[in-house]
Design an enzyme around this catalytic site. Structure first.
Site, PDB file in Angstrom:
ATOM      1  N   ASN A  62       0.835  -1.206   0.000  1.00  0.00           N
ATOM      2  CA  ASN A  62       0.000   0.000   0.000  1.00  0.00           C
ATOM      3  C   ASN A  62       0.866   1.250   0.000  1.00  0.00           C
ATOM      4  O   ASN A  62       1.922   1.297   0.624  1.00  0.00           O
ATOM      5  CB  ASN A  62      -1.034   0.007   1.139  1.00  0.00           C
ATOM      6  CG  ASN A  62      -0.467  -0.277   2.504  1.00  0.00           C
ATOM      7  OD1 ASN A  62       0.473  -1.034   2.668  1.00  0.00           O
ATOM      8  ND2 ASN A  62      -1.051   0.340   3.517  1.00  0.00           N
ATOM      9  N   GLU A  64       0.511   5.239   0.630  1.00  0.00           N
ATOM     10  CA  GLU A  64      -0.389   6.283   1.151  1.00  0.00           C
ATOM     11  C   GLU A  64       0.049   7.675   0.687  1.00  0.00           C
ATOM     12  O   GLU A  64       1.127   7.846   0.106  1.00  0.00           O
ATOM     13  CB  GLU A  64      -0.450   6.185   2.678  1.00  0.00           C
ATOM     14  CG  GLU A  64      -1.042   4.841   3.108  1.00  0.00           C
ATOM     15  CD  GLU A  64      -1.330   4.733   4.599  1.00  0.00           C
ATOM     16  OE1 GLU A  64      -0.849   5.577   5.390  1.00  0.00           O
ATOM     17  OE2 GLU A  64      -2.041   3.768   4.971  1.00  0.00           O
ATOM     18  N   CYS A  73      -4.335   0.885  -2.196  1.00  0.00           N
ATOM     19  CA  CYS A  73      -4.147  -0.394  -1.495  1.00  0.00           C
ATOM     20  C   CYS A  73      -3.095  -1.247  -2.204  1.00  0.00           C
ATOM     21  O   CYS A  73      -2.871  -1.113  -3.416  1.00  0.00           O
ATOM     22  CB  CYS A  73      -5.451  -1.187  -1.491  1.00  0.00           C
ATOM     23  SG  CYS A  73      -6.743  -0.507  -0.471  1.00  0.00           S
ATOM     24  N   GLU A  75      -3.247  -4.448  -2.956  1.00  0.00           N
ATOM     25  CA  GLU A  75      -3.797  -5.380  -3.955  1.00  0.00           C
ATOM     26  C   GLU A  75      -3.926  -4.694  -5.319  1.00  0.00           C
ATOM     27  O   GLU A  75      -3.606  -5.266  -6.357  1.00  0.00           O
ATOM     28  CB  GLU A  75      -5.183  -5.877  -3.521  1.00  0.00           C
ATOM     29  CG  GLU A  75      -5.179  -6.742  -2.271  1.00  0.00           C
ATOM     30  CD  GLU A  75      -5.261  -5.946  -0.966  1.00  0.00           C
ATOM     31  OE1 GLU A  75      -4.876  -4.753  -0.951  1.00  0.00           O
ATOM     32  OE2 GLU A  75      -5.694  -6.544   0.034  1.00  0.00           O
ATOM     33  N   CYS A 112     -10.122  -5.286   0.845  1.00  0.00           N
ATOM     34  CA  CYS A 112     -11.277  -4.370   0.960  1.00  0.00           C
ATOM     35  C   CYS A 112     -12.185  -4.522  -0.265  1.00  0.00           C
ATOM     36  O   CYS A 112     -11.803  -5.127  -1.268  1.00  0.00           O
ATOM     37  CB  CYS A 112     -10.804  -2.935   1.122  1.00  0.00           C
ATOM     38  SG  CYS A 112     -10.240  -2.160  -0.404  1.00  0.00           S
ATOM     39  N   CYS A 115     -10.796  -3.348  -3.648  1.00  0.00           N
ATOM     40  CA  CYS A 115      -9.806  -4.283  -4.206  1.00  0.00           C
ATOM     41  C   CYS A 115     -10.484  -5.537  -4.736  1.00  0.00           C
ATOM     42  O   CYS A 115     -10.084  -6.079  -5.765  1.00  0.00           O
ATOM     43  CB  CYS A 115      -8.748  -4.629  -3.157  1.00  0.00           C
ATOM     44  SG  CYS A 115      -7.659  -3.224  -2.844  1.00  0.00           S
TER      45      CYS A 115
HETATM   46  N1  THU Z   1      -5.281  -1.364   2.606  1.00  0.00           N
HETATM   47  C1  THU Z   1      -4.775  -2.224   1.660  1.00  0.00           C
HETATM   48  O1  THU Z   1      -3.642  -2.063   1.191  1.00  0.00           O
HETATM   49  N2  THU Z   1      -5.567  -3.239   1.256  1.00  0.00           N
HETATM   50  C2  THU Z   1      -6.820  -3.477   1.703  1.00  0.00           C
HETATM   51  O2  THU Z   1      -7.489  -4.368   1.199  1.00  0.00           O
HETATM   52  C3  THU Z   1      -7.350  -2.710   2.805  1.00  0.00           C
HETATM   53  C4  THU Z   1      -6.592  -1.515   3.186  1.00  0.00           C
HETATM   54  C5  THU Z   1      -4.459  -0.226   3.022  1.00  0.00           C
HETATM   55  C6  THU Z   1      -4.998   1.112   2.597  1.00  0.00           C
HETATM   56  C7  THU Z   1      -4.401   2.015   3.642  1.00  0.00           C
HETATM   57  O3  THU Z   1      -3.083   2.373   3.235  1.00  0.00           O
HETATM   58  C8  THU Z   1      -4.306   1.144   4.876  1.00  0.00           C
HETATM   59  O4  THU Z   1      -4.384  -0.196   4.433  1.00  0.00           O
HETATM   60  C9  THU Z   1      -5.399   1.389   5.903  1.00  0.00           C
HETATM   61  O5  THU Z   1      -6.651   1.318   5.353  1.00  0.00           O
END
Ligand code: THU
Length: 160
Positions: A62, A64, A73, A75, A112, A115
């Site tokens: 991920n 940010e 994210c 994925e 999530c 994704c």
């Molecule tokens: N995140 C992912 O990388 N994948 C997911 O399926 C859920 C959330 C990341 C996004 C963000 O950087 C952090 O986790 C918190 O939500």
């Protein structure tokens, strides 16, 4: 009116070492990718490794951003890169691991909704199921034989 029940099947392994050797290796690549996550705002680190039909492994984490919605994210970072680099190569399986700097994640953490929708696009495109394995930092690992199990009533190109 009739009731419609939707069933979905997952397999849960007590520990990563219960999985076949090649999947353990793939998850280790996801763990390495997780360590490269850029997550200074959530402190929640996610890593992904995707095995392609040509034996290449694509990893992602991920990423940010100070403007929160601009982040992405793990994925989607990984699967969009796989789609961009190898547009005609099928995705065989995907290993996902998520860990928090605040508390240890000991149970499987599923991708999530956004994704799942992104993964569904590629599963529909390649018309072959994608195996999905997901875990926390340690402990149980869940396996879905197809993305369809994680996203019943998928919205896909068939309705457009
Ligand atoms: N995140 C992912 O990388 N994948 C997911 O399926 C859920 C959330 C990341 C996004 C963000 O950087 C952090 O986790 C918190 O939500």
């Amino acid at each position: 009116m009739k009731e419609v029940k939707i069933e979905s099947t997952l397999y849960v392994f007590e520990d990563l070492n219960e999985l076949p050797e090649d999947t353990i290796k793939l998850m280790h690549k996801a763990i390495e990718a997780r360590e490269k996550a850029y997550a200074p705002y959530s402190n929640f680190h996610v890593g992904v490794a995707i095995l392609l039909d040509n034996n290449e492994v694509i990893t992602g984490s991920n990423q940010e951003n100070a403007s929160y919605p601009s982040g992405l994210c793990a994925e989607r970072t990984a699967i969009y890169y796989a789609g961009a680099k190898y547009p005609n190569t099928k995705i065989i399986k995907m290993a996902i691991t998520a860990g928090s700097k605040k508390n240890k994640t000991t149970s499987p953490i599923p991708p999530c909704g956004a994704c799942r929708q992104a993964i569904a696009e590629y599963e529909v495109k390649q018309d072959t199921p994608i195996e999905i394995y997901f875990m926390g930092e340690m402990g149980k690992v869940a396996k879905s034989n197809s993305l369809a199990n994680l996203l019943p009533l998928v919205f896909d190109k068939s309705v457009l």
